[in-house]
Design a protein around this motif. Sequence first.
Motif, mmCIF file in Angstrom:
data_model
loop_
_atom_site.group_PDB
_atom_site.id
_atom_site.type_symbol
_atom_site.label_atom_id
_atom_site.label_comp_id
_atom_site.label_asym_id
_atom_site.label_seq_id
_atom_site.Cartn_x
_atom_site.Cartn_y
_atom_site.Cartn_z
ATOM 1 N N LEU A 127 2.396 14.522 6.388
ATOM 2 C CA LEU A 127 1.367 14.928 7.342
ATOM 3 C C LEU A 127 -0.012 15.052 6.709
ATOM 4 N N ASP A 128 -0.044 15.320 5.400
ATOM 5 C CA ASP A 128 -1.340 15.424 4.732
ATOM 6 C C ASP A 128 -1.828 14.077 4.213
ATOM 7 N N GLY A 129 -1.078 12.997 4.517
ATOM 8 C CA GLY A 129 -1.529 11.658 4.169
ATOM 9 C C GLY A 129 -0.956 11.080 2.905
ATOM 10 N N ARG A 130 -0.138 11.828 2.136
ATOM 11 C CA ARG A 130 0.433 11.319 0.895
ATOM 12 C C ARG A 130 1.442 10.223 1.189
ATOM 13 N N ILE A 131 1.329 9.086 0.499
ATOM 14 C CA ILE A 131 2.214 7.951 0.720
ATOM 15 C C ILE A 131 3.617 8.274 0.221
ATOM 16 N N ALA A 132 4.580 8.210 1.134
ATOM 17 C CA ALA A 132 5.970 8.508 0.785
ATOM 18 C C ALA A 132 6.806 7.243 0.674
ATOM 19 N N LYS A 133 6.412 6.181 1.357
ATOM 20 C CA LYS A 133 7.166 4.941 1.322
ATOM 21 C C LYS A 133 6.242 3.807 1.729
ATOM 22 N N ILE A 134 6.418 2.649 1.094
ATOM 23 C CA ILE A 134 5.584 1.487 1.409
ATOM 24 C C ILE A 134 6.397 0.233 1.157
ATOM 25 N N ASN A 135 6.284 -0.771 2.000
ATOM 26 C CA ASN A 135 7.109 -1.965 1.815
ATOM 27 C C ASN A 135 6.448 -2.961 0.873
ATOM 28 N N GLN A 136 7.241 -3.942 0.463
ATOM 29 C CA GLN A 136 6.795 -4.889 -0.552
ATOM 30 C C GLN A 136 5.692 -5.805 -0.011
ATOM 31 N N THR A 137 5.754 -6.089 1.268
ATOM 32 C CA THR A 137 4.724 -6.951 1.869
ATOM 33 C C THR A 137 3.341 -6.361 1.668
ATOM 34 N N LEU A 138 3.178 -5.083 2.001
ATOM 35 C CA LEU A 138 1.877 -4.443 1.866
ATOM 36 C C LEU A 138 1.486 -4.300 0.397
ATOM 37 N N LEU A 139 2.479 -4.018 -0.463
ATOM 38 C CA LEU A 139 2.184 -3.945 -1.899
ATOM 39 C C LEU A 139 1.649 -5.281 -2.413
ATOM 40 N N ASN A 140 2.251 -6.388 -1.958
ATOM 41 C CA ASN A 140 1.797 -7.712 -2.389
ATOM 42 C C ASN A 140 0.377 -7.987 -1.908
ATOM 43 N N TRP A 141 0.089 -7.584 -0.670
ATOM 44 C CA TRP A 141 -1.265 -7.806 -0.147
ATOM 45 C C TRP A 141 -2.311 -7.043 -0.961
ATOM 46 N N LEU A 142 -1.946 -5.823 -1.364
ATOM 47 C CA LEU A 142 -2.906 -4.963 -2.058
ATOM 48 C C LEU A 142 -2.917 -5.172 -3.570
ATOM 49 N N GLY A 143 -1.843 -5.760 -4.098
ATOM 50 C CA GLY A 143 -1.786 -5.994 -5.540
ATOM 51 C C GLY A 143 -1.340 -4.775 -6.337
ATOM 52 N N TYR A 144 -0.601 -3.871 -5.709
ATOM 53 C CA TYR A 144 -0.107 -2.669 -6.392
ATOM 54 C C TYR A 144 1.396 -2.756 -6.617
ATOM 55 N N GLU A 145 1.874 -1.903 -7.539
ATOM 56 C CA GLU A 145 3.294 -1.661 -7.699
ATOM 57 C C GLU A 145 3.653 -0.415 -6.898
ATOM 58 N N ASN A 146 4.932 -0.288 -6.553
ATOM 59 C CA ASN A 146 5.383 0.852 -5.773
ATOM 60 C C ASN A 146 5.047 2.171 -6.472
ATOM 61 N N SER A 147 5.223 2.191 -7.779
ATOM 62 C CA SER A 147 4.993 3.425 -8.549
ATOM 63 C C SER A 147 3.518 3.809 -8.598
ATOM 64 N N ASP A 148 2.639 2.859 -8.310
ATOM 65 C CA ASP A 148 1.205 3.161 -8.315
ATOM 66 C C ASP A 148 0.800 4.026 -7.131
ATOM 67 N N LEU A 149 1.577 3.926 -6.041
ATOM 68 C CA LEU A 149 1.141 4.558 -4.802
ATOM 69 C C LEU A 149 2.048 5.660 -4.302
ATOM 70 N N VAL A 150 3.350 5.453 -4.306
ATOM 71 C CA VAL A 150 4.280 6.414 -3.715
ATOM 72 C C VAL A 150 4.234 7.734 -4.467
ATOM 73 N N GLY A 151 3.947 8.794 -3.736
ATOM 74 C CA GLY A 151 3.872 10.122 -4.315
ATOM 75 C C GLY A 151 2.626 10.371 -5.128
ATOM 76 N N ARG A 152 1.760 9.388 -5.271
ATOM 77 C CA ARG A 152 0.586 9.522 -6.132
ATOM 78 C C ARG A 152 -0.738 9.384 -5.376
ATOM 79 N N ARG A 153 -0.734 8.614 -4.301
ATOM 80 C CA ARG A 153 -1.978 8.341 -3.591
ATOM 81 C C ARG A 153 -1.831 8.666 -2.115
ATOM 82 N N ASP A 154 -2.956 8.996 -1.478
ATOM 83 C CA ASP A 154 -3.002 9.183 -0.029
ATOM 84 C C ASP A 154 -3.363 7.867 0.649
ATOM 85 N N PHE A 155 -2.984 7.751 1.902
ATOM 86 C CA PHE A 155 -3.351 6.551 2.656
ATOM 87 C C PHE A 155 -4.868 6.382 2.704
ATOM 88 N N SER A 156 -5.577 7.486 2.838
ATOM 89 C CA SER A 156 -7.041 7.397 2.909
ATOM 90 C C SER A 156 -7.647 6.879 1.612
#
Length: 397
Positions: free
Chosen positions: A26-55
Amino acid sequence: MFSALLEDSAEDLYEHAPCGYLSTTLDGRIAKINQTLLNWLGYENSDLVGRRDFSDLLTVGGRLYHETHFGPLLRLQGEISGIALELRTADGGRLPVLVTSVLRTGSDGQPLLIRTTVFDARDRRTYESELLRARQESDRERERLKHLNAALQKTLLPPTLVDVPGLDVAAHYHVASTDEVGGDFYDLFPLVSGTWGFFLGDVCGKGAAAAAVTSLARYTLRAAAVYDPDPAAVLANLNTVLNHEYNGQDPRFCTVIFGLLTPDGDKGGFQVTLAGGGHPPAVLMRSDGRADYLPTPGGQLIGVLPDADIATTTVRLDPGDTLFLYTDGLTEAHSVGADGRYGDEALLRLAQELAPTTARDAVAAIRDLLDTFGTGVDDDTAVLAFNVPRHSGEERM
């Protein structure tokens, strides 16, 4: 193979869907993201999940919009869809996307997390950019066409009306549409023996073809008047020219009134001789307040038949009298609040209200009238008025 594809696991469908998926707290923290979006953005799952907010993935402007509009609306409505945003990629680039988010609630109705679907909008953005460029080019081309039409229209009208001693003259040309050149025309010019020739006409049609006929008619009338100023002879000459030039697959014709103005000695008036070719009759407004149409006999369209039936009529303009000529764009205009056209009867009533009047006042009244019609004026309108001023010190009736 097709059956095997249908049996793909739900996890594989999620990871490699043709759109991006992510879930946030609810506070915007990324809890799960699929591989398609990771490929578009150029990130690894570990770069975002639990570490970054959607904003954190949004541009500065997108983050501001997310905080002030997107987030509050989502909490209020429970769903928000089709929002255009830009995501920042790992290499600093920008990815245009369309975002839809849904607030996921538990069995007690309390919100648990936010599920978001992200669609790649790069192709759409390219299409919109191309569409915008095409529209801008179309607007520029239309503006160039308007300027060209305006310049061409000016060449078909006299820049100024000549000064006729003892006579006041006024004219006006109302353009119905700047997209096409109209076919209305008028002129006033000196002839020999102290007389002046004048004409007002309307060519059938619009555009470049009508402009060509207008130019031909205008110069033919002036040349014919120099050769033989008799109004019937002038119109007969024009009829021969148009019938000869435009008697094939694309016949062209026009309506015209041609006249001669001759000063009437010391009486201060003018003798007017008119001939009409299928044109609406002139309006004569007398100094005593009377007003009526001045019929011109014959009146066949100019250019249709090899031998048009043309006759003349003569009238005297005394001090205070006004002669008013117009094209049918005026009487065929749609009157505001009326089901039909403005019409001949309405014009005559206006003339009777105006009389006695001057050339300037008559033309000014018509200009004001045309302005009230707005888009009801379908065709260009030309008006031309002559008035013999009252003698000095004479009171207006």
